[in-house]
Design a protein around this motif. Structure first.
Motif, PDB file in Angstrom:
ATOM      1  N   GLU A   1     -13.103   5.223  -2.804  1.00 35.10           N
ATOM      2  CA  GLU A   1     -14.494   5.417  -3.092  1.00 35.10           C
ATOM      3  C   GLU A   1     -15.012   3.648  -3.071  1.00 35.10           C
ATOM      4  N   PRO A   2     -16.256   3.613  -2.683  1.00 35.38           N
ATOM      5  CA  PRO A   2     -16.838   2.285  -2.694  1.00 35.38           C
ATOM      6  C   PRO A   2     -17.181   1.665  -3.944  1.00 35.38           C
ATOM      7  N   THR A   3     -16.106   1.244  -4.848  1.00 35.98           N
ATOM      8  CA  THR A   3     -16.380   0.770  -6.145  1.00 35.98           C
ATOM      9  C   THR A   3     -15.686  -0.069  -6.313  1.00 35.98           C
ATOM     10  N   VAL A   4     -15.924  -1.082  -7.177  1.00 38.94           N
ATOM     11  CA  VAL A   4     -15.110  -2.311  -7.870  1.00 38.94           C
ATOM     12  C   VAL A   4     -13.690  -1.692  -8.529  1.00 38.94           C
ATOM     13  N   ARG A   5     -13.735  -0.562  -9.119  1.00 34.57           N
ATOM     14  CA  ARG A   5     -12.931   0.145  -9.816  1.00 34.57           C
ATOM     15  C   ARG A   5     -11.745   0.567  -8.702  1.00 34.57           C
ATOM     16  N   ALA A   6     -12.063   1.127  -7.645  1.00 33.41           N
ATOM     17  CA  ALA A   6     -11.567   1.445  -6.789  1.00 33.41           C
ATOM     18  C   ALA A   6     -10.710   0.237  -5.895  1.00 33.41           C
ATOM     19  N   LEU A   7     -11.412  -0.771  -5.730  1.00 36.22           N
ATOM     20  CA  LEU A   7     -10.955  -2.024  -5.238  1.00 36.22           C
ATOM     21  C   LEU A   7      -9.732  -2.411  -5.947  1.00 36.22           C
ATOM     22  N   LEU A   8      -9.981  -2.577  -7.348  1.00 32.24           N
ATOM     23  CA  LEU A   8      -9.045  -3.160  -8.269  1.00 32.24           C
ATOM     24  C   LEU A   8      -7.942  -2.302  -8.339  1.00 32.24           C
ATOM     25  N   ALA A   9      -8.048  -1.139  -8.141  1.00 25.72           N
ATOM     26  CA  ALA A   9      -6.709  -0.067  -8.100  1.00 25.72           C
ATOM     27  C   ALA A   9      -5.675  -0.472  -6.864  1.00 25.72           C
ATOM     28  N   ILE A  10      -6.138  -1.051  -5.913  1.00 24.98           N
ATOM     29  CA  ILE A  10      -5.080  -1.562  -4.894  1.00 24.98           C
ATOM     30  C   ILE A  10      -4.923  -2.935  -4.797  1.00 24.98           C
ATOM     31  N   TRP A  11      -5.236  -3.710  -5.970  1.00 24.43           N
ATOM     32  CA  TRP A  11      -4.897  -5.219  -5.777  1.00 24.43           C
ATOM     33  C   TRP A  11      -3.326  -5.370  -5.698  1.00 24.43           C
ATOM     34  N   PRO A  12      -2.556  -4.575  -6.271  1.00 22.53           N
ATOM     35  CA  PRO A  12      -0.953  -5.071  -6.047  1.00 22.53           C
ATOM     36  C   PRO A  12      -0.744  -4.868  -4.567  1.00 22.53           C
ATOM     37  N   THR A  13      -1.312  -3.859  -3.886  1.00 22.92           N
ATOM     38  CA  THR A  13      -0.890  -3.836  -2.427  1.00 22.92           C
ATOM     39  C   THR A  13      -1.261  -4.956  -1.614  1.00 22.92           C
ATOM     40  N   VAL A  14      -2.805  -5.420  -2.027  1.00 26.59           N
ATOM     41  CA  VAL A  14      -3.430  -6.575  -1.353  1.00 26.59           C
ATOM     42  C   VAL A  14      -2.779  -7.779  -1.658  1.00 26.59           C
ATOM     43  N   LEU A  15      -2.288  -7.815  -2.806  1.00 24.36           N
ATOM     44  CA  LEU A  15      -1.599  -9.076  -3.445  1.00 24.36           C
ATOM     45  C   LEU A  15      -0.280  -9.080  -2.571  1.00 24.36           C
ATOM     46  N   CYS A  16       0.489  -8.353  -2.565  1.00 26.95           N
ATOM     47  CA  CYS A  16       1.820  -8.341  -1.840  1.00 26.95           C
ATOM     48  C   CYS A  16       1.546  -8.519  -0.363  1.00 26.95           C
ATOM     49  N   TYR A  17       0.582  -7.919   0.180  1.00 28.41           N
ATOM     50  CA  TYR A  17       0.266  -8.068   1.468  1.00 28.41           C
ATOM     51  C   TYR A  17      -0.002  -9.492   1.866  1.00 28.41           C
ATOM     52  N   ALA A  18      -0.886 -10.344   0.962  1.00 22.12           N
ATOM     53  CA  ALA A  18      -1.127 -11.630   0.991  1.00 22.12           C
ATOM     54  C   ALA A  18       0.088 -12.379   0.892  1.00 22.12           C
ATOM     55  N   ILE A  19       0.890 -12.217   0.024  1.00 18.25           N
ATOM     56  CA  ILE A  19       2.357 -12.933   0.005  1.00 18.25           C
ATOM     57  C   ILE A  19       3.020 -12.710   1.125  1.00 18.25           C
ATOM     58  N   SER A  20       3.285 -11.541   1.688  1.00 17.13           N
ATOM     59  CA  SER A  20       3.911 -11.195   2.910  1.00 17.13           C
ATOM     60  C   SER A  20       3.468 -11.973   4.147  1.00 17.13           C
ATOM     61  N   PHE A  21       2.099 -11.980   4.270  1.00 16.48           N
ATOM     62  CA  PHE A  21       1.478 -12.828   5.344  1.00 16.48           C
ATOM     63  C   PHE A  21       1.845 -14.159   5.449  1.00 16.48           C
ATOM     64  N   VAL A  22       1.825 -14.718   4.289  1.00 17.74           N
ATOM     65  CA  VAL A  22       2.212 -16.267   4.044  1.00 17.74           C
ATOM     66  C   VAL A  22       3.585 -16.258   4.351  1.00 17.74           C
ATOM     67  N   TYR A  23       4.535 -15.708   4.010  1.00 16.53           N
ATOM     68  CA  TYR A  23       5.890 -15.539   4.604  1.00 16.53           C
ATOM     69  C   TYR A  23       5.979 -15.448   5.909  1.00 16.53           C
ATOM     70  N   LEU A  24       5.281 -14.547   6.691  1.00 19.34           N
ATOM     71  CA  LEU A  24       5.355 -14.221   8.054  1.00 19.34           C
ATOM     72  C   LEU A  24       4.981 -15.381   8.832  1.00 19.34           C
ATOM     73  N   GLY A  25       3.593 -16.024   8.261  1.00 17.45           N
ATOM     74  CA  GLY A  25       2.994 -17.286   8.972  1.00 17.45           C
ATOM     75  C   GLY A  25       3.986 -18.518   8.718  1.00 17.45           C
ATOM     76  N   THR A  26       4.822 -18.494   7.881  1.00 13.03           N
ATOM     77  CA  THR A  26       5.484 -19.966   7.741  1.00 13.03           C
ATOM     78  C   THR A  26       6.564 -19.616   8.515  1.00 13.03           C
ATOM     79  N   TYR A  27       7.277 -18.253   8.559  1.00  6.86           N
ATOM     80  CA  TYR A  27       8.225 -18.134   9.591  1.00  6.86           C
ATOM     81  C   TYR A  27       7.864 -18.527  10.912  1.00  6.86           C
ATOM     82  N   TRP A  28       6.611 -18.093  11.451  1.00  3.82           N
ATOM     83  CA  TRP A  28       6.222 -18.229  12.487  1.00  3.82           C
ATOM     84  C   TRP A  28       5.876 -19.884  13.025  1.00  3.82           C
ATOM     85  N   ILE A  29       5.359 -20.441  12.329  1.00  7.44           N
ATOM     86  CA  ILE A  29       5.142 -22.077  12.341  1.00  7.44           C
ATOM     87  C   ILE A  29       6.634 -22.753  12.327  1.00  7.44           C
TER      88      ILE A  29
END
Length: 193
Positions: A30-58
């Motif tokens: 649903e389009p609520t802040v509560r629903a967005l906050l519920a997926i923060w662990p996934t988004v945070l883990c994605y961001a960290i993994s993206f930094v790892y992959l970007g670093t490997y690429w560079i």
């Protein structure tokens, strides 16, 4: 074999890995802040993994740009590194879905550790081929950043079942060492190797 073919293949595989990872992000129910906050662990883990992959690429680009020839041994080590990196989307989704679960934390760390070790194998093969007195070997030196992050992954994997939050913190801090690309290789004349 020309390095360009290996580099293009590696770029393509890393691009696909990042694409797979972003496609695994789910839109909230649903389009609520509560629903967005519920997926923060996934988004945070994605961001960290993206930094790892970007670093490997560079850093992969910087390392490979210093060579002109690719041996069969280097091709296989590069392929093994890409194999290890290809597990990052799985480990990211597992860790994001079950944040700080001991098994998920352990699996994420094993994938990071194997990826780092496999990249180190590429680096050592390039240095071995150039020789210990080559400029690339001198530039890489003792690789303190690489050894520190390897130690962090190793500790994080070892304590994942007892202190998963500490492991998660180590996974989040380790890429900070690599946010600034590995400048040791930037000063070498690209045409030398």
């Amino acid at each position: 074999m020309s390095k360009n073919r290996m580099e293009a293949f590696s770029d393509g595989v890393l691009g696909i890995i990042i694409t797979i990872m972003v496609l695994q992000l789910e839109v909230p129910d649903e389009p609520t802040v509560r629903a967005l906050l519920a997926i923060w662990p996934t988004v945070l883990c994605y961001a960290i993994s993206f930094v790892y992959l970007g670093t490997y690429w560079i850093n992969h680009h910087q390392l490979v740009s210093k060579i002109t020839y690719v041996s069969g041994k280097l091709l296989w080590k590069n392929l093994f590194c890409l194999f290890c990196l290809s597990f990052i989307p799985f480990a990211t989704e597992f860790m994001g879905k079950f944040p700080f679960n001991p098994l998920a934390t352990f699996v994420y760390g094993v994938v990071l550790l194997l990826s780092a070790l496999s990249y180190l194998g590429i680096q050592y093969e390039i240095v071995r081929f150039g020789g210990p007195d080559s400029e690339i070997a001198q530039s890489i030196g003792h690789d303190h950043k690489g050894k520190i992050t390897l130690a962090m992954y190793f500790v994080a994997v070892c304590v994942a079942y007892f202190w998963p939050h500490l492991s998660g913190l180590l996974y989040a801090v380790a890429p900070l060492f690599w946010i600034i690309p590995d400048m040791r290789l930037w000063s070498i004349d690209e045409e030398q190797y």
